[in-house]
Every structure is written in structure tokens, then in C-alpha cells.
Design an enzyme around this catalytic site. Structure first.
Site, PDB file in Angstrom:
ATOM      1  CG  HIS A 146      -1.808   1.195   1.349  1.00  0.00           C
ATOM      2  ND1 HIS A 146      -3.101   1.212   0.878  1.00  0.00           N
ATOM      3  CD2 HIS A 146      -1.585   2.431   1.863  1.00  0.00           C
ATOM      4  CE1 HIS A 146      -3.643   2.404   1.103  1.00  0.00           C
ATOM      5  NE2 HIS A 146      -2.743   3.158   1.706  1.00  0.00           N
ATOM      6  CD  GLU A 147       1.650   3.628   3.743  1.00  0.00           C
ATOM      7  OE1 GLU A 147       1.857   4.714   3.180  1.00  0.00           O
ATOM      8  OE2 GLU A 147       0.605   3.393   4.415  1.00  0.00           O
ATOM      9  CG  HIS A 174       0.391   6.244  -0.577  1.00  0.00           C
ATOM     10  ND1 HIS A 174      -0.603   7.039  -1.080  1.00  0.00           N
ATOM     11  CD2 HIS A 174      -0.179   5.537   0.447  1.00  0.00           C
ATOM     12  CE1 HIS A 174      -1.733   6.827  -0.396  1.00  0.00           C
ATOM     13  NE2 HIS A 174      -1.493   5.914   0.534  1.00  0.00           N
ATOM     14  CD  GLU A 232      -5.441   6.121   0.543  1.00  0.00           C
ATOM     15  OE1 GLU A 232      -5.578   4.888   0.467  1.00  0.00           O
ATOM     16  OE2 GLU A 232      -4.599   6.656   1.295  1.00  0.00           O
TER      17      GLU A 232
END
Lengths: 499, 499
Positions: free
Chosen positions: B265-266, B269, B295
Site C-alpha cells: 500500500h505505502e 503511494h 489512494e
């Protein structure tokens, strides 16, 4: 201007400068510890903005006016404020004597020089680094001419790191040291060598890390305000104030002793930095006053305490807890091993007896280059000749010779003598401390508080309030005498080598 | 003023602001990762100096004059410069509408509120946090009145995180989602549950760390410019520019899946932040444009790719290399386990099907409090009622209920919808990508470059050049439609649960 407004402005100015320093130190720390390897240019961009802002702030006409106003009203200032105004004015006036474009060019030069030095060291190729080093020496000579034309240029350099120190002091100091260390080394050379096999083997990093934290706690560091990082070269840095200090170490899997003693050494620096009086936070008085006094503390913990028999006995249980393979040795064997004396090539790995000889080589060379008596091109040959003369060993290549230290590439000319001075200061401070503190009992019981309380009272809490020479004389209750150090070396190594 | 001078001044201004941001982000990162625990006040001191300097610089009369001069000369500006001037002017004008003392008071309020929230969460005591939350909502309502009196206050909040987003958009979006997700969830509830025992056991930190680095490389992060740290709550931050980005994770020894998916997830980003066009570094255009688009990328890598069968198969060899105990499972079993659907209390641990329901609870509550229809004191009861209604579960205590997220304590009102919007954006982006990229083949072969090239071309390289809505429409080649997301959920979970 009202005096109270001016004082408030001085406080605000220092808070800003502390914030810039915090940011720049943290950028440096991040680069040395955890930053991804391709991010240096990005950090340099931010560093250049912040250092320019900080420079502007320190040297602006408003700042100079403020400081001169306060300086003209000494009766309205307390002793802290007087010293702050003195230090700040000294800094601004010096800075203003150097043409700004030369100052900026020098900042760029040392950044490039450090980069070239890294490669030159890797390739063991002094010729590649020589043009940069030549410019660095030239610039130092030129800056000395701007800032202190009345002084010998090398005296100006020495004074930068140890306020008041001169070549005459250093000559006398090193000559006193040499007259006792060289004969001691000759006596040791003909005695049976100490067995240090226990120091070598396989010591994995998590175990060394755990032991490092135990050592930091043992010497009394406040772990809520002191962190441990991992870097290629160990160092200590304060972030913003004495409330946040970081030390670093380097773990070599082949031996635990290297990290162990670098942690205690940097821990000594950290104890000094962290124990400025709380009122000094975010002012120019916060932290250690000079490199010599700093080394007196770091080498005090590393050698005078850390390499004592009592200390090794004290930490032995935690040592075998981290490294169970050491359980077959006695603390006495380990104590002897960490005190093995042997002329070697690398200063940072030198024992206590030969350490100052490494420093003397550098001092002699700096002095002669600054005086124009030695060309930079001739440095490697002279380096190798002096290692033969002082330490009796042959230097096989520049990487293990003249290129070993980063100091010159960073522009630090006149820094090296502090290491030797600090060692000698420490020995005399220990003798003085022993008049009122039972140091051996402290080490045996593991209670460092009386030792640390003495250092806090006489050294640490004063921050930069006094000149280093005055601080030292006051702590010692008399004049500095290097004989304390040579006495200590003769006594300790006489016992170890049965002389 | 000459136009070229003004452009140079704009570049210098942005470089300075980037440097301040770099320093402040690094201070935050240091505090969250490695700083000793007693150093927060020291960091706050430096933060307050730097944020004040940065605020002053952004809003000074000279800055406003510069921006207005450039704004009055649009023909002399290229498309990047125009957008920069627009963004900067919007920021300054907004800032100037808020009385400075209220702005400063709000900064202090959220610092205190975060602190109180931590303790309140620990003690599961909402009453203790309520007065702070009330002030935060009140201030947001007041600021909305200053900055956008023509708007509904909650629309102002939504627009802060997603330029152009309104309650009307959100109402339509969430209602479309609910009409499909709730029936899906009901169908899943009566099917046999997926066995996820393989996710639990003992997974030591060094092994998880090694696996995390492998995942970062797998998804195509440039490890020379992206670092991994360890923190309580995972996050991503850019330092100074897109040339230095750090992600963090948290290792739970009881399961590898938590860190695995937070890293991906990170990592999503970070891919977005790191791939702004190089010309955007040290300008206001650098990095992601909004939380919703951000997101869309993070949840794209985490779920659409990371929780796909092909991805789990791809990383399975490195998974059993790090965690040999998993060798007795098949990739199919692990894929099913990481996609187990079950209504639960904590948003950040929710599966893909229930995730948006968690977001809807927060959206409903924020909307009603901002409209003055719901009192802060009544929030916990309403929270618990909505969890019962939307997710069919009982909230046992405020710690696992209304106090679970930090967002409100940090003043982030209007942020939550971005999570759900981003998830839905991502599903439609994937559908569009699949028109020209064989995504499954990429995942099978482990070659992420075609996937990343598509995202770079359509999303990443644009930085903040376009409004989020325009960027999205252009990437999608048409209007946003949440049906892509609900279709995806029905298809995927229909297969897993045999519906």
C-alpha cells in the site's frame, strides 16, 4: 533599542539558529544512517538553502547591530549573556573578514574534496586528491591572513579548534610526550606480546547491538535522550539542543572490540553534550566548548575507564550474555587483550601508547605545509618517513597512509592535536577526580553516578561558558601537565607488559 | 519587476519552501522512526521555528506581490508556471482570510488534541477527547466560513482533500456502492468461510523485513531513492522532492500479512510520489495531486494487484524463502486467506468488501456534525449504531470504535471519503489499463514495467499539474463510474465464495 527588547531578539535569534542547526544535523545524520543511497544530491539542495539562510541570519546588518548594542551595554548583561554576545560577535566579525564569494567557494571545495577523497582512498591514489588538498591548505592560509594577520597561519588554525592553543604549546606538549612514550614503546617491544585471540571470531550484529545498548546504559547515558545509529565512521551529533543527542557505531562481525570501544568513546562525547546546564538549550552556550575538552571526555570513558581492569570485569557478564563464546575466557584475559600495544598503520585502531605518535605525524606535516616548508605533493613520502621514524613501521600504500583520515578533505586543518591533548587532559582530570571520588569502587559496583557527577560539576554543565583553557585549569585546580598522562601510560602498560 | 526576474524569484521561493518542507518532514520521520522517546519537545521547538519561517515566507507581502504580478502576465507563463502561480495564490489568499491568531491557535489545538487522543484511545475514554474534537469541528466550520462563505462548510472540507469534491458527489457515490456491497456481503455471509490459518503463527522481524524489501523491489520501486522505516502506524513521506521518499511499516510477529500489505500500500503511494516529472522537483507541482488519486494508486497496488491470485503466485517463492513454515501451503490457499471477507471493527484491517462501509460510517458522522445535526457528545452512540446497521457488528468499546483513527485528532475533517473514492478510481483505472496492457501476463512474469509505465504516463508524471478530477477523466478517457469497482468486487469475491 531597549535592552529588554534586544535580549528578547537575541533569544529569538539563537532559537532560529538552533532550529537551522537541528535541521542540518538531522539531514547529515539521516544521510549517514538510513537514507537511500541515491539521495545525496537531494539532501545537498536542502542543505545549501538552510546553510545560506543560517549564514544570512548570523551575519545580517540587523544581527551585527543587535550584538554591538548589547556589547556596548555590558552592565545590563549577566555572565551567560556576555559570553553569548562575545561568541556571536567573534563569529560575525570573523565571517565578515572573509569575502563572501571565497567563503562560498570554500564550502563547495570541501564538499567536492570529500567526494574525491573517498574515491582516492578507495584507489589508494594520492595524486588524484592532491590538487584539492593543495587548495584547502591555500585557502586556510588565506583565511588566516584575513582573520588574524598578526598570527602565524597555523596558530590561527589551531585556535579554531582549541581557543588559545599555539604551535609553541603543541611543540612543548608533543616533545614531552615523545620523550616518555618512545622509551616506553621500546621496552614493550622486547617483552612477550599479549595474546588477543579472544577479540576475534564471529560476533553477529544483533548481539553487538544489544551489547552496545548495555554499554550506553552502563556509563550512565540517559537513553530517553540519546540514540544509537549505524554508520561507516562513528560520530556524535546534537540535534537542536542537548536534549537530543545521537551516537553512531560500526559493527564489524570479526571483532566485538571495535564497536565496543567506539560506543564508549562516542558515549563520552554524548555525556558531555547532553549535560550542558538546561538554561543553555537553544543558545550558543549549549554543548561542548572545544575539540580538546571533548576528546578529554570521550577518551576518558573509552580508555581511562573503559580499558581499565575494573570496567572489563564490570561488563563481563553482559559481554558473555551477548557473546556466549567468550565464556571460556577470563575478564583478565580480555582486559589484557584490549590493551595490547603494537605499532600499526591506522590511527583510529591504535592502542593508547602509540595513539599520540599517529597524531604527531599529522601535526608535523600540517605545520610544515602551512608554513610553506613542505609541498603537498611531497606529503606521502614525508608521511611514510615519519611513520618509520615514530612508529617503526612501513606504510604499504596511501590508503593505509596519508589517505586514511577524512579530516583534511573536510577542511579540518589544526584539528588533530585535540586528540592527543584530550587524552592528556583526561588523565590529569582523572587524577583530580580521584582526590574526592573512589573511581575504582564506582567501576566495581557499576555505579557511575559519582564519576558523572564530578564531570558534570567541573566540565559538562558549563557548556561553552568559559574558554577551554580556563575551564580546564579550573577543573584541575591548577595548570595542565602532560606528565599525568605519561605517568598513567607507564604505570598501566608497565604492569601489563611486566616492565 | 521584469518577468524573468519574477520567474527566478518564484523558483527561489519554491526551492526555499521545499527545503523547509524537507526539514520538517525529516523531523517528523525521525520522530516516528528512530528518535529517542524523550525528544519530542525538542523536535517541537525546531518545528515551530521552521513552520513559522515557512508560513512567513509563503504569505509575505513580497510573495503576494510576486504572485500577483505573475498572475497578471499569463501570456508570459508556460503551463507549469501558470498552475504554480494558481496554486500558490490560492494558498496565500486562503491563508490570509484566516486571522493569524486563530490559525496559530488551531495548530496548537491539533498538537494537543493528538496527544489527548493517544491517551483517550489507550483508556478507551471518549469523554476525555470530546472537548478537543468539538473545538476541531467548530474551528473547521469557522474556517470554512472565512474561506468559502458561499459553500456548505462540509463541502469546503471535502474540497480541501479532493479539489472539487462535494457532498452531492459523495452521497451519490456511497449510495451506488452500498446498493451493491450490502447484498454481496449478505451472500458471502451464508457461504462457507475461507480458512486463513496460514496467515498466523510466528514470523520474526528480520524475515519480515527481508520480505518487505523483496516486495518493494517486486513492484518496481527504485530502492536508490526509496527507504523503508519501522513505525507504529505505516505512512509515506517525501523529503524535499520526489528524489527521496520513505515508506514505513509495522511488523507484527503473529502474522506476516499485515506488514506485507501495508508495504505494498505505502509502496503504491511512493511510486506515485517518486514519479513526478523531474522538472517538477523543488516546485509546488512535485508529488501527488490529491488524497483520492493517491489512494487510487496505493490501493491499486495493495488490492487490485497485491491481492490478486497472480501476484500471490509471483511472490510465493520469496515468501517461503523468508517464512519456510509456509511451504506446506499452496499459493491458492494463501491467496484465498488474504481475501477472507468478514465484518470487523477496525478500518485499516478490513477486507476489500467491507472497507468502504467503514468509510461510510465516518462520512455520515462528519457530515452531520459539520451541519450541526449531531453533537460531538453523541458521536460514540451514533458510531456504534451505524456499525450495527452497515456491518452488523457490535462495537465493544470506544478504543475499537470511534477512537480508532487518528485523523480527526489531527484536524483532518473530510479526508475519509478519499479512501473509498481512491479504491473505486483504481478499479476503473485498471479496466482502462487492461485495454492496452496485459496486466495478468505482467504479474505472472513479474515484469511490472508495462503497468508502471501506464500509471506513469497517465497519472504519476503529471504531479499536481491538473485538478484531480481532470487528471482522472483524462486517464480514464471518460467519466468516473463506481460500477467498475462494484463489478470487480462481485466478480472476485463471487469466485472466492462460490456465489
Amino acid at each position: 533599542m531597549q535592552i529588554n527588547e534586544a535580549k528578547a531578539a537575541l533569544t529569538a535569534l539563537q532559537a532560529k539558529l538552533s532550529a537551522y542547526n537541528h535541521a542540518m544535523s538531522l539531514l547529515y545524520y539521516d544521510g549517514a544512517t538510513t537514507a537511500p543511497k541515491g539521495t545525496a544530491a537531494n539532501r545537498a539542495q536542502t542543505m545549501s538553502v538552510l546553510s545560506e539562510e543560517s549564514y544570512r541570519l548570523s551575519t545580517s546588518p540587523e544581527t551585527l547591530e543587535l550584538l554591538e548594542f548589547l556589547d556596548a551595554n555590558p552592565d545590563a548583561l549577566d555572565v551567560h549573556e556576555k559570553r553569548i554576545v562575545y561568541l556571536a560577535l567573534k563569529g560575525v566579525r570573523e565571517m565578515k573578514k572573509i569575502p563572501i564569494e571565497e567563503y562560498v567557494a570554500y564550502q563547495q571545495l570541501v564538499v567536492e574534496a570529500e567526494d574525491v577523497w573517498h574515491t582516492a582512498k578507495e584507489k589508494s591514489d594520492f595524486a588524484m586528491f592532491a590538487p584539492y588538498l593543495e587548495k584547502i591548505f591555500d585557502t586556510n592560509r588565506r583565511f588566516a591572513g584575513y582573520c588574524a594577520p598578526e598570527k602565524n597561519p597555523y596558530d590561527y588554525c589551531l585556535d579554531n579548534f582549541e581557543d588559545g592553543l599555539t604551535m609553541a604549546d603543541c611543540d612543548a606538549f608533543f616533545s614531552a610526550l615523545r620523550s616518555r612514550i618512545v622509551p616506553l614503546l621500546q621496552k614493550i617491544a622486547v617483552r612477550p606480546q599479549v595474546d588477543d585471540a579472544c577479540l576475534y571470531g564471529h560476533f553477529d550484529e544483533p548481539a553487538q547491538h544489544k551489547f552496545a545498548l548495555a554499554l550506553m546504559e552502563t556509563i550512565g547515558l540517559d537513553m530517553d535522550h540519546c540514540g544509537l545509529g549505524t554508520t561507516e565512521h562513528p560520530f556524535t551529533t546534537s540535534l537542536g539542543s542537548h536534549h537530543d543527542v545521537r551516537i553512531t557505531t560500526n559493527f564489524k562481525v570479526g571483532t566485538f572490540a571495535s564497536s565496543m570501544y567506539s560506543v564508549i568513546h562516542e558515549g563520552g562525547h554524548a555525556l558531555y553534550d547532553m549535560n550542558s546546564d538546561d538554561s543553555m538549550a537553544y543558545t550558543l552556550l549549549d554543548g561542548g566548548v572545544s575539540m580538546g575538552i571533548h576528546e578529554s571526555q570521550s577518551r576518558f570513558y573509552e580508555n581511562l575507564l573503559g580499558r581499565s581492569r575494573a570496567f572489563v570485569e564490570l561488563v563481563f557478564p553482559r559481554m558473555i550474555d551477548a557473546f556466549p563464546q567468550l565464556a571460556s575466557y577470563t575478564p583478565e584475559q580480555i582486559w589484557r587483550a584490549v590493551n595490547r600495544v603494537e605499532p600499526s598503520l591506522i590511527r583510529t585502531e591504535a592502542d593508547e601508547v602509540t595513539y599520540c605518535l599517529h597524531v604527531m605525524v599529522r601535526y608535523e606535516l600540517e605545520k610544515r605545509v602551512m608554513a610553506g616548508e613542505l609541498a603537498v605533493a611531497d606529503l606521502p613520502a614525508e608521511w611514510n618517513r615519519l611513520y618509520r621514524e615514530y612508529l617503526g613501521i612501513e606504510v604499504p600504500c596511501d590508503r593505509e597512509g596519508i589517505l586514511q583520515d577524512s579530516h583534511w578533505s573536510g577542511g579540518l586543518i589544526g584539528y588533530f592535536p585535540s586528540y592527543a591533548l584530550g587524552s592528556a587532559y583526561g588523565a590529569q582530570l582523572l587524577a583530580k577526580m580521584k582526590e574526592t571520588v573512589d573511581v575504582d569502587a564506582c567501576l566495581r559496583s557499576g555505579d557511575f553516578s559519582p564519576i558523572n557527577a564530578w564531570n558534570r560539576e567541573h566540565i559538562w554543565r558549563h557548556g561553552c561558558l568559559h574558554k577551554p583553557g580556563e575551564l580546564l585549569t579550573s577543573a584541575l585546580g591548577g595548570a595542565f601537565d602532560p606528565a599525568y598522562y605519561t605517568d598513567y601510560l607507564e604505570q598501566k602498560f608497565g604492569e601489563i607488559y611486566g616492565i
